[in-house]
Write a protein that holds these residues in place. Structure first.
Motif, short mmCIF file in Angstrom:
data_model
loop_
_atom_site.label_atom_id
_atom_site.label_comp_id
_atom_site.label_asym_id
_atom_site.label_seq_id
_atom_site.Cartn_x
_atom_site.Cartn_y
_atom_site.Cartn_z
N ASP A 167 -14.08 -5.73 4.70
CA ASP A 167 -14.43 -5.08 5.97
C ASP A 167 -13.14 -3.86 6.08
N TRP A 168 -13.76 -2.66 5.40
CA TRP A 168 -12.68 -1.56 5.37
C TRP A 168 -12.49 -0.81 6.57
N SER A 169 -13.52 -0.94 7.45
CA SER A 169 -13.35 -0.34 8.77
C SER A 169 -12.02 -0.93 9.59
N ASN A 170 -11.86 -2.17 9.03
CA ASN A 170 -10.66 -2.66 10.06
C ASN A 170 -9.31 -2.95 8.95
N ILE A 171 -9.26 -2.13 8.00
CA ILE A 171 -8.17 -1.89 7.07
C ILE A 171 -7.29 -0.80 7.11
N ASN A 172 -6.13 -0.75 7.31
CA ASN A 172 -5.13 0.30 7.59
C ASN A 172 -4.56 0.58 6.03
N VAL A 173 -4.81 1.92 5.58
CA VAL A 173 -4.32 2.22 4.26
C VAL A 173 -3.26 3.14 4.40
N GLY A 174 -2.25 2.97 3.69
CA GLY A 174 -1.03 4.00 3.64
C GLY A 174 -0.47 4.00 2.14
N LEU A 175 0.42 5.09 2.05
CA LEU A 175 1.10 5.35 0.81
C LEU A 175 2.51 4.63 0.91
N VAL A 176 3.07 4.18 -0.42
CA VAL A 176 4.48 3.61 -0.52
C VAL A 176 5.36 4.81 -0.59
N ASP A 177 4.94 5.79 -1.13
CA ASP A 177 5.74 7.05 -1.32
C ASP A 177 4.84 8.29 -1.47
N ASP A 178 5.50 9.45 -1.28
CA ASP A 178 4.53 10.61 -1.58
C ASP A 178 5.44 11.79 -2.03
N ARG A 179 5.10 12.63 -3.03
CA ARG A 179 5.90 13.86 -3.24
C ARG A 179 5.35 14.72 -2.29
N TRP A 180 6.46 15.69 -2.01
CA TRP A 180 6.27 16.67 -0.70
C TRP A 180 5.35 17.86 -1.03
N VAL A 181 4.17 17.48 -1.55
CA VAL A 181 3.08 18.59 -1.97
C VAL A 181 2.08 18.53 -1.23
N ALA A 182 1.16 19.50 -1.40
CA ALA A 182 -0.21 19.68 -0.59
C ALA A 182 -1.22 18.39 -1.10
N PRO A 183 -2.07 17.84 -0.30
CA PRO A 183 -2.77 16.93 -0.76
C PRO A 183 -3.86 17.20 -1.79
N ASP A 184 -3.93 18.76 -2.11
CA ASP A 184 -4.89 18.95 -3.27
C ASP A 184 -4.09 19.24 -4.56
N HIS A 185 -2.54 18.86 -4.77
CA HIS A 185 -1.89 19.12 -5.89
C HIS A 185 -2.12 18.05 -6.75
N ASP A 186 -1.94 18.43 -7.87
CA ASP A 186 -2.54 17.25 -8.85
C ASP A 186 -1.62 16.02 -8.71
N ARG A 187 -0.01 16.21 -8.59
CA ARG A 187 0.82 15.14 -8.52
C ARG A 187 0.69 14.48 -7.07
N SER A 188 0.12 14.77 -6.21
CA SER A 188 -0.06 14.25 -4.77
C SER A 188 -0.60 12.89 -4.89
N ASN A 189 0.02 11.94 -4.41
CA ASN A 189 -0.42 10.42 -4.40
C ASN A 189 -1.59 10.46 -3.34
N GLU A 190 -1.60 11.30 -2.22
CA GLU A 190 -2.90 11.10 -1.26
C GLU A 190 -3.79 11.64 -2.08
N LYS A 191 -3.97 12.52 -2.86
CA LYS A 191 -4.97 13.13 -3.64
C LYS A 191 -5.65 11.94 -4.49
N LEU A 192 -4.60 11.05 -5.17
CA LEU A 192 -4.95 9.99 -5.87
C LEU A 192 -5.97 9.07 -5.12
N LEU A 193 -5.47 8.71 -3.85
CA LEU A 193 -6.14 7.89 -3.11
C LEU A 193 -7.41 8.32 -2.47
#
Length: 230
Positions: free
Chosen positions: A57-83
């Motif tokens: 039930d993904w509507s009741n699941i909170n998802v976050g990052l354990v860490d991320d590089r300080w780059v924009a979300p469209d950057h190839d090395r962004s963990n946010e982009k990966l997710l």
């Protein structure tokens, strides 16, 4: 602390999926909500894709990052982009996502804002998925990094911290980071560490107590399960 060995990465990912699914399912059943914190890197990508297609039930699941590089979300090395390209697709698209990066601010400037947002996630965290670098770092707990002592201080009650790593072959050019803290790991039910390759296994098993991975092991205790494959 469990250490499980697999013949290949496919089997490792399958075991990580089983552990993650079960922990999230239990959290949902017991509390009506669950939380999943995710690392970057190539190893967990297939895991995130598989999870995104699960019947949780993904509507009741909170998802976050354990860490991320300080780059924009469209950057190839962004963990946010990966997710966003893996876990937050298919059924997983209905999860509530807590990013780290804030446009126009440094990690330190954005810390209070993001810390207030992360504080909305109920503790303990249900699942934390981690990796380890060849230098013995996990999360963005880099050896001798500026901010490491704050991030790994058990007395720091915040779930996130800003870190500035020293340049190395491991960090690349992205030295500014945001990361979960010791407190976040200590307040987690299930911590899954994915380790691949003989070189990383050697680092993991050596006796250097100064490596950040040792701090992680202390914070995680017997809730840490390490999965290794060549």
């Amino acid at each position: 602390m469990a250490f499980e060995i697999f013949e290949n990465k496919t089997d490792l990912v399958e075991r990580a999926y089983e552990l993650t699914y079960e922990a999230l399912d239990v959290g949902l059943a017991q509390n009506g909500a669950a939380s999943l914190m995710c690392s970057g890197g190539s190893t967990p990508g297939p895991l995130y894709m598989q999870l995104s297609q699960s019947d949780l039930d993904w509507s009741n699941i909170n998802v976050g990052l354990v860490d991320d590089r300080w780059v924009a979300p469209d950057h190839d090395r962004s963990n946010e982009k990966l997710l966003r390209n893996t876990l937050l697709q298919n059924a997983g698209a209905s999860a509530t996502f807590y990013p780290m990066y804030v446009e126009g601010k440094t990690a330190k400037e954005a810390l209070d804002q993001r810390a207030a947002e992360f504080a909305k996630i109920s503790l303990p965290l249900d699942v934390v998925i981690l990796g380890m670098g060849p230098d013995g770092h996990s999360l963005s707990w880099f050896p001798n990094a500026d901010g490491l002592s704050t991030a790994t201080d058990p007395a720091n009650e915040k779930l996130i911290a800003a870190v500035m790593a020293n340049r190395s072959a491991v960090t690349g050019d992205e030295l500014e980071r945001m990361t979960l803290t010791y407190n976040a790991i200590a307040n987690s039910r299930e911590i899954i560490l994915l380790v691949t390759g003989d070189d990383k296994r050697e680092v993991f098993e050596n006796g250097d107590d100064n490596l950040p991975i040792r701090i992680l092991q202390k914070a995680a205790g017997d809730r840490l399960t390490t999965l290794w494959a060549p």
